[in-house]
Design a protein around this motif. Structure first.
Motif, PDB file in Angstrom:
ATOM      1  N   CYS A 264     -32.305 -20.567   1.565  1.00  0.00           N
ATOM      2  CA  CYS A 264     -31.797 -22.050   2.332  1.00  0.00           C
ATOM      3  C   CYS A 264     -32.557 -22.489   3.346  1.00  0.00           C
ATOM      4  O   CYS A 264     -33.113 -21.510   3.992  1.00  0.00           O
TER       5      CYS A 264
ATOM      6  N   TYR B  63     -24.870 -24.688   4.421  1.00  0.00           N
ATOM      7  CA  TYR B  63     -25.636 -26.135   3.897  1.00  0.00           C
ATOM      8  C   TYR B  63     -24.622 -25.632   2.158  1.00  0.00           C
ATOM      9  O   TYR B  63     -24.936 -24.756   1.229  1.00  0.00           O
TER      10      TYR B  63
ATOM     11  N   CYS C 231     -25.441 -22.804  -0.087  1.00  0.00           N
ATOM     12  CA  CYS C 231     -25.794 -21.539   0.280  1.00  0.00           C
ATOM     13  C   CYS C 231     -24.805 -20.514   0.563  1.00  0.00           C
ATOM     14  O   CYS C 231     -23.586 -20.717   0.989  1.00  0.00           O
TER      15      CYS C 231
ATOM     16  N   CYS D 106     -24.250 -19.809   4.551  1.00  0.00           N
ATOM     17  CA  CYS D 106     -24.085 -20.652   5.952  1.00  0.00           C
ATOM     18  C   CYS D 106     -23.303 -21.820   4.912  1.00  0.00           C
ATOM     19  O   CYS D 106     -22.766 -21.872   3.664  1.00  0.00           O
TER      20      CYS D 106
ATOM     21  N   CYS E 270     -30.486 -21.345   6.863  1.00  0.00           N
ATOM     22  CA  CYS E 270     -30.071 -20.311   6.905  1.00  0.00           C
ATOM     23  C   CYS E 270     -31.342 -19.297   6.821  1.00  0.00           C
ATOM     24  O   CYS E 270     -31.945 -20.084   6.561  1.00  0.00           O
TER      25      CYS E 270
ATOM     26  N   GLY F 168     -29.718 -16.171   4.127  1.00  0.00           N
ATOM     27  CA  GLY F 168     -29.285 -16.601   2.275  1.00  0.00           C
ATOM     28  C   GLY F 168     -29.800 -17.345   1.331  1.00  0.00           C
ATOM     29  O   GLY F 168     -30.920 -18.201   1.590  1.00  0.00           O
TER      30      GLY F 168
HETATM   31 ZN   LIG Z   1     -27.446 -21.037   3.842  1.00  0.00          ZN
END
Ligand SMILES: [Zn+2]
Length: 576
Positions: free
Chosen positions: A391, A229, A224, A227, A394, A397
């Motif tokens: 994403c 991830y 992402c 974030c 989040c 994202g």
């Molecule tokens: Zn994210």
């Protein structure tokens, strides 16, 4: 080190089998030499780098409270037989018979050996947790060793194993290792992501890979932009679906002649549709069944998720003859209409309003095909995540796909090995329970190559300071007494300041020396020549600076101090 005394056999030609940058550069710059398939010598420069990587790993492991041990590389076969891995490992395990006919193997990894230590030495919950690690040579008989140090048959690995009383303790040990790994990869100056991984056949419950981001990497991951991830594409969660653009059609399915256009790119071009309008229909063998998986033409099937949706361990793409038998058409013309077997439709494909798909007849496709109206099937998320996906972690994202090289792997093993081998302890209530294990690997020799994959240019390696074979590459131009005297003075001053210097004192042309310096890749180069010296200066250039005009003039008197400060700063801070 004086270059004239060193063993740095730089060469112009890369080995014929070298395709990766690291393999080419390690060979050309005289770091390694091939001894056999997937087996290498570390020449002095290569061994210095290997030891530096090893030292960083060791320091951070020690700091995390792990205890260093050394287990043998030559292992009695009984241990792998106890857990069944003697058979499971197949031809990748190097097997040996001793003179008495006994079975032995060379260690590809050491779970059994360390579990054997635990069952002999750990008795009580009072002795837990324990984390035992080693830096040891490993052996795997890879079918195609390649990439130099990236995938050898003999390689150096750090492997650690944690032992806890329960799952909660194992999670704490795992977290401690995660933090140690972050410090290790940060100190090495690598750009990496910690990604969720599939623990596969090992059967761990919590697992993460440290992927060093490199375009030539063999693993695909998505991360992402907003974030933390990141996940291997195989395990990445696919969140949002979009309908691929076309509104639901009210036209009935219509046959279109598509002679010779079986591949997605051909059909879309021929029919003037987008890949997102294609219902890509692939046949898989799942157990004894041949099933059809349908994803959009711009998506790929996630075989791990497809297997999960079908409740089987694994699926295999069907061969040509299976496809023809199941559809009556050549590969490229399969479709759901009239297909007799089970169909799994990806969620995104199920929303395509007016799709194009194979007609189960060679050289024919169908237009205006809609899931739910024209065919049925099980809807599931069976596609791989890809660039542009939302994403899953989040709000705003977007995911981007990267390629990476797996440089480390951490996971919680549970009780698979301890239960199989009887590695138990007495808990607080006097009950006998199996130890809960975790295991944590770092490919030390692979990291040497991985670092180069990320840090090089057309002229050679660009080592981060923390793992460079030397900190400073001193080049003296010509044989004038003043130049050599200034070189000697700087070499000694830097040495006293704890800076590791490679002094190219050879009687070679400047061009040869600069070429070798770029190839070898020491982070700071300092040049002393007659002209500069007459002006009272030496020339300092970081290896990352490619513009030759951008060399910086530093007064001779300040050179040692300036260089020592830069080395110190680079070692202290992020090394990238
Ligand atoms: Zn994210």
């Amino acid at each position: 080190m004086l270059f004239s005394r060193a063993l740095i056999p730089t060469v112009k030609e890369a080995p014929a089998d070298a395709t990766n940058a690291s393999h080419v550069l390690l060979s050309r710059a005289g770091y390694i030499r091939k001894v056999g398939a997937g087996i290498y010598d570390y020449l002095p420069l290569g061994y210095r780098v290997l030891r530096k990587v090893e030292a960083i790993v060791r320091q951070e492991m020690d700091r995390s409270g792990a205890l260093e041990i050394l287990m043998p590389a030559l292992l009695p076969g009984e241990l792998f037989k106890e857990t069944g891995r003697w058979d499971l490992y197949g031809p990748t395990l190097f097997r040996i018979k001793d003179r008495k006919g006994g079975d032995y193997n060379l260690g590809p990894t050491h779970e059994e050996i360390v579990t054997d230590i635990a069952r002999r030495e750990i008795r009580s919950w009072r002795e837990l947790p324990k984390n035992l690690y080693q830096v040891q040579v490993k052996f795997r008989d890879e079918p195609r060793p390649r990439g130099g140090l990236l995938r050898g048959r003999e390689f150096l690995m750090k492997d650690a194993y944690s032992f806890d009383a329960d799952e909660e303790g194992a999670k704490a040990s795992y977290e401690t290792m995660r933090q140690a790994y972050v410090r290790i990869f940060d100190r090495m100056g690598l750009t990496y992501r910690m990604v969720q991984a599939d623990s596969g056949a090992i059967g761990g419950s919590t697992s993460a890979e440290f992927q060093v981001l490199v375009d030539s990497g063999e693993d695909a991951i998505v991360a992402c932009g907003s974030c933390d991830y990141a996940a291997n594409v195989e395990v990445a969660t696919v969140k949002a679906v979009h309908d691929g653009g076309a509104a639901p059609t009210s036209e009935p399915p219509a046959r279109v002649h598509t002679p010779g256009h079986g591949a997605i790119e051909d059909v879309t071009k021929f029919l003037g549709v987008t890949p997102a309008q294609m219902l890509k229909s692939l046949l898989y063998v799942a157990g004894t069944e041949v099933v059809m998986a349908i994803v959009r033409g711009d998506h790929d099937v996630n075989e791990v998720r497809l297997a999960r949706a079908l409740h089987v361990d694994e699926v295999f793409l069907a061969g040509e003859s299976d496809v023809e038998k199941a559809t009556g058409a050549k590969v490229g013309f399969a479709g759901p209409l009239g297909f007799k077997g089970r169909i799994v439709v990806d969620r995104a494909a199920s929303l395509v309003g007016s799709g194009v798909t194979g007609a189960n007849e060679t050289d024919w496709h169908l237009r205006n095909v809609r899931y739910g109206r024209d065919f049925e099937g099980q809807v599931a998320d069976i596609r791989l995540a890809t660039t542009g996906d939302a994403c899953p972690s989040c709000e705003a994202g977007k995911l981007t796909q990267y390629r990476g090289i797996e440089a480390g792997h951490i996971f919680i093993l549970g009780t698979r090995y301890s239960a199989a081998m009887g590695a138990t302890f007495i808990d607080e209530k006097q009950q006998t329970r199996p130890l809960v294990m975790g295991c944590y690997g770092i490919g030390v020799s692979r990291l040497v190559a991985t670092t180069i994959e990320q840090h090089h240019d057309d002229n050679g390696i660009r080592w981060p300071m923390s793992v460079a074979p030397y900190h400073v590459h001193l080049v003296t131009i010509g044989r004038e007494d003043a130049v050599l005297a200034a070189g000697k003075a700087l070499y000694d001053a830097l040495g006293s300041a704890g800076v590791e210097v490679l002094w190219d004192d050879r009687d070679e042309r400047p061009g040869v020396k600069f070429k070798d310096a770029d190839l070898i890749g020491v982070p700071l180069r300092v040049t002393i020549g007659g002209k500069g010296l007459a002006g009272g200066n030496v020339e300092v250039k970081p290896r990352t600076e490619v513009d030759p005009k951008k060399a910086e003039l530093v007064p001779v008197a300040d050179a040692a101090r300036v260089l020592a400060e830069r080395v110190k700063a680079a070692l202290a801070g992020p090394a990238r």
